[in-house]
Design a protein around this motif. Structure first.
Motif, short mmCIF file in Angstrom:
data_model
loop_
_atom_site.label_atom_id
_atom_site.label_comp_id
_atom_site.label_asym_id
_atom_site.label_seq_id
_atom_site.Cartn_x
_atom_site.Cartn_y
_atom_site.Cartn_z
N ILE A 263 1.01 -1.77 0.12
CA ILE A 263 -0.10 -0.02 0.01
C ILE A 263 0.90 1.23 -0.28
O ILE A 263 0.43 2.24 -0.69
CB ILE A 263 -0.91 -0.13 1.63
N PHE A 264 2.00 1.11 0.77
CA PHE A 264 2.67 2.59 1.04
C PHE A 264 3.95 2.56 0.18
O PHE A 264 4.88 3.40 0.19
CB PHE A 264 3.09 2.53 2.20
N ARG A 265 4.76 1.42 -0.70
CA ARG A 265 5.65 1.06 -1.65
C ARG A 265 6.62 1.20 -0.80
O ARG A 265 7.60 1.43 -1.17
CB ARG A 265 5.44 2.36 -3.03
N GLU A 266 6.32 0.63 0.48
CA GLU A 266 7.91 0.76 2.32
C GLU A 266 8.62 -0.29 0.87
O GLU A 266 8.47 -1.13 0.22
CB GLU A 266 7.56 0.75 2.44
N THR A 267 10.43 -0.45 0.57
CA THR A 267 11.08 -1.31 -0.16
C THR A 267 11.56 -2.41 1.28
O THR A 267 11.45 -1.92 2.27
CB THR A 267 12.26 -0.25 -0.50
N GLY A 268 12.02 -3.03 0.02
CA GLY A 268 12.68 -4.55 1.45
C GLY A 268 12.02 -5.15 1.96
O GLY A 268 12.42 -5.85 2.67
N LEU A 269 10.50 -5.65 1.20
CA LEU A 269 9.85 -6.79 1.88
C LEU A 269 10.69 -7.93 1.84
O LEU A 269 10.44 -8.49 3.37
CB LEU A 269 8.89 -6.84 0.94
N ARG A 270 11.54 -8.62 1.35
CA ARG A 270 12.16 -10.10 1.45
C ARG A 270 12.71 -9.72 2.71
O ARG A 270 12.69 -10.95 3.96
CB ARG A 270 12.69 -10.47 0.27
N SER A 271 13.96 -9.18 2.73
CA SER A 271 14.31 -9.05 4.26
C SER A 271 13.25 -8.33 5.19
O SER A 271 13.82 -8.92 6.66
CB SER A 271 15.58 -7.60 3.70
N HIS A 272 12.55 -7.17 5.17
CA HIS A 272 11.47 -6.99 6.21
C HIS A 272 11.05 -8.21 6.90
O HIS A 272 10.70 -9.05 8.09
CB HIS A 272 10.80 -5.59 5.69
N LEU A 273 10.77 -9.11 5.57
CA LEU A 273 9.96 -10.21 6.31
C LEU A 273 10.41 -11.18 6.91
O LEU A 273 10.34 -12.13 7.41
CB LEU A 273 9.14 -10.79 5.11
N LEU A 274 11.71 -11.75 6.63
CA LEU A 274 12.37 -12.64 7.33
C LEU A 274 13.20 -11.98 8.81
O LEU A 274 12.58 -12.90 9.70
CB LEU A 274 14.03 -12.67 6.23
N ALA A 275 13.32 -10.81 8.63
CA ALA A 275 13.79 -10.47 10.18
C ALA A 275 12.48 -10.07 11.01
O ALA A 275 12.48 -10.67 12.34
CB ALA A 275 13.98 -8.89 10.07
N GLY A 276 11.23 -10.21 10.51
CA GLY A 276 9.75 -9.98 11.35
C GLY A 276 9.83 -12.24 12.11
O GLY A 276 9.25 -11.60 12.49
N ALA A 277 10.09 -12.27 10.64
CA ALA A 277 9.37 -14.12 10.69
C ALA A 277 10.58 -14.57 11.99
O ALA A 277 10.30 -15.05 12.93
CB ALA A 277 9.95 -14.58 9.49
N VAL A 278 11.88 -14.03 12.45
CA VAL A 278 12.84 -14.68 13.33
C VAL A 278 12.50 -13.94 14.43
O VAL A 278 12.25 -14.62 15.26
CB VAL A 278 13.94 -13.57 12.38
N MET A 279 11.77 -12.50 14.91
CA MET A 279 11.63 -12.21 15.46
C MET A 279 9.76 -13.11 16.69
O MET A 279 10.25 -12.77 17.45
CB MET A 279 11.63 -10.84 15.33
N LEU A 280 9.55 -13.30 15.19
CA LEU A 280 8.32 -14.02 15.75
C LEU A 280 8.09 -14.94 16.17
O LEU A 280 7.74 -15.40 17.32
CB LEU A 280 6.46 -14.17 14.94
N GLY A 281 9.26 -16.06 15.87
CA GLY A 281 10.05 -17.11 16.70
C GLY A 281 10.25 -16.85 17.68
O GLY A 281 10.17 -18.17 18.36
N GLY A 282 10.94 -15.75 18.03
CA GLY A 282 11.69 -15.81 19.13
C GLY A 282 10.57 -15.16 20.72
O GLY A 282 10.33 -15.86 21.18
N VAL A 283 9.54 -14.85 19.37
CA VAL A 283 7.98 -14.36 20.94
C VAL A 283 7.32 -15.73 20.81
O VAL A 283 6.95 -16.10 22.60
CB VAL A 283 6.98 -13.42 19.95
N PHE A 284 7.41 -16.81 19.82
CA PHE A 284 6.77 -18.27 20.37
C PHE A 284 7.25 -19.15 20.76
O PHE A 284 7.02 -19.47 22.23
CB PHE A 284 6.51 -18.30 19.39
N MET A 285 8.69 -18.64 20.99
CA MET A 285 9.41 -20.11 22.37
C MET A 285 9.54 -19.07 22.85
O MET A 285 9.31 -19.55 23.94
CB MET A 285 11.41 -19.23 21.75
N ILE A 286 9.21 -17.40 23.64
CA ILE A 286 9.52 -17.15 24.57
C ILE A 286 7.91 -17.71 25.74
O ILE A 286 7.98 -17.88 26.75
CB ILE A 286 9.42 -16.00 25.00
#
Length: 289
Positions: A263-286
């Motif tokens: 929607i806002f044409r923010e760049t770096g989708l793949r890297s941001h999704l990877l980083a977000g997925a890693v952070m979310l994995g950490g949330v699940f482990m906690i």
């Protein structure tokens, strides 16, 4: 409906409310947007307070509420500034630090031990934050490897959302304390109504409330999405442990990254999704710990 799809819908509604706020209401002040997202949303869900009789509430319940309501308002004001003024992909992922702060506060103040899974979860969240700012480091120059983390404290967007996560760690603990005395499906609407009422004195300046109605459709759209988020949040909370539900709700950061890109044409989708997925994995482990 089962708690898992309910929680995903809750996360989607929150991310959609953030996106609509940024897209259509970015010219509103933080106080005006807080009114829309808290006071108006609280008004929309207030009929739920009539769904069942009120229990007798001890003084300690009101003590918990009095402690966390001001923090909730402050967190929302900071949250709004972060999503309104900065890219969603560079702000929403830092909400993953909320369970990290909850774990650390419990360790420092209550002496609660951190399990191996919990510690690994914290490392994953920090690693995700590092990946989110990967472009700040030069792999061939080890002195720059810490730059992705120090960048957070030099950039007002991520730093603001990190402050929100810290405040939410206290409201999460306080809300859990209050819900010992009231069912979640009743506490949720009551809490939003109380927060909304407490917010009203901030809107007493001339024209503040009248100005809000200049865009009625997006205003009620955001308030409605926040109301849906609240209802699905507490219905899901009835069915599963708080930690698991909150962990799944943090998928809102992935929805936010996708909305930011498409929607806002923010760049770096793949890297941001990877980083977000890693952070979310950490949330699940906690949560699992």
């Amino acid at each position: 409906m089962d708690w898992f799809p309910l929680t995903l819908f809750c996360a989607f509604s929150l991310a959609a409310a953030d996106t609509l706020t940024k897209a259509k209401l970015s010219d509103y002040s933080a106080r005006e947007l807080a009114f829309v997202r808290l006071t108006l949303a609280g008004l929309l869900v207030s009929p739920l307070l009539l769904s069942q009789p009120f229990p007798e509430l001890p003084g300690v319940f009101w003590g918990w509420v009095a402690a966390i309501v001001p923090l909730e308002i402050l967190a929302m004001l900071l949250y709004i500034r972060a999503i309104r003024d900065y890219p969603l992909s560079q702000t929403l992922p830092y909400l993953a630090f909320t369970p990290v702060f909850v774990t650390l506060v419990g360790y420092l103040l209550l002496g609660e031990s951190v399990s191996g899974d919990g510690f690994m979860g914290i490392l994953l969240v920090v690693t995700g934050a590092w990946l989110l700012n990967f472009d700040q480091a030069e792999l061939r120059e080890w002195r720059t490897w810490v730059n992705p983390l120090t960048h957070i404290f030099r950039n007002p967007g991520p730093l603001t959302m990190l402050s929100v996560a810290f405040l939410y760690s206290f409201t999460a603990v306080g809300g859990k304390g209050a819900m010992q005395y009231m069912a979640p499906e009743l506490f949720g609407p009551l809490y939003f109504v109380l927060v909304g009422v407490a917010l009203l004195p901030l809107l007493m300046k001339p024209l503040s409330i009248r100005r809000i109605w200049r865009k009625p459709l997006p205003v009620f759209g955001v308030a409605g999405l926040m109301g849906i988020m609240l209802i699905t949040h507490f219905i899901a909370l009835e069915q599963v442990e708080v930690a698991y539900m909150i962990a799944v709700k943090r998928t809102s950061l992935l929805f936010g990254i996708l909305f930011g890109a498409f929607i806002f044409r923010e760049t770096g989708l793949r890297s941001h999704l990877l980083a977000g997925a890693v952070m979310l994995g950490g949330v699940f482990m906690i949560a699992a710990s």
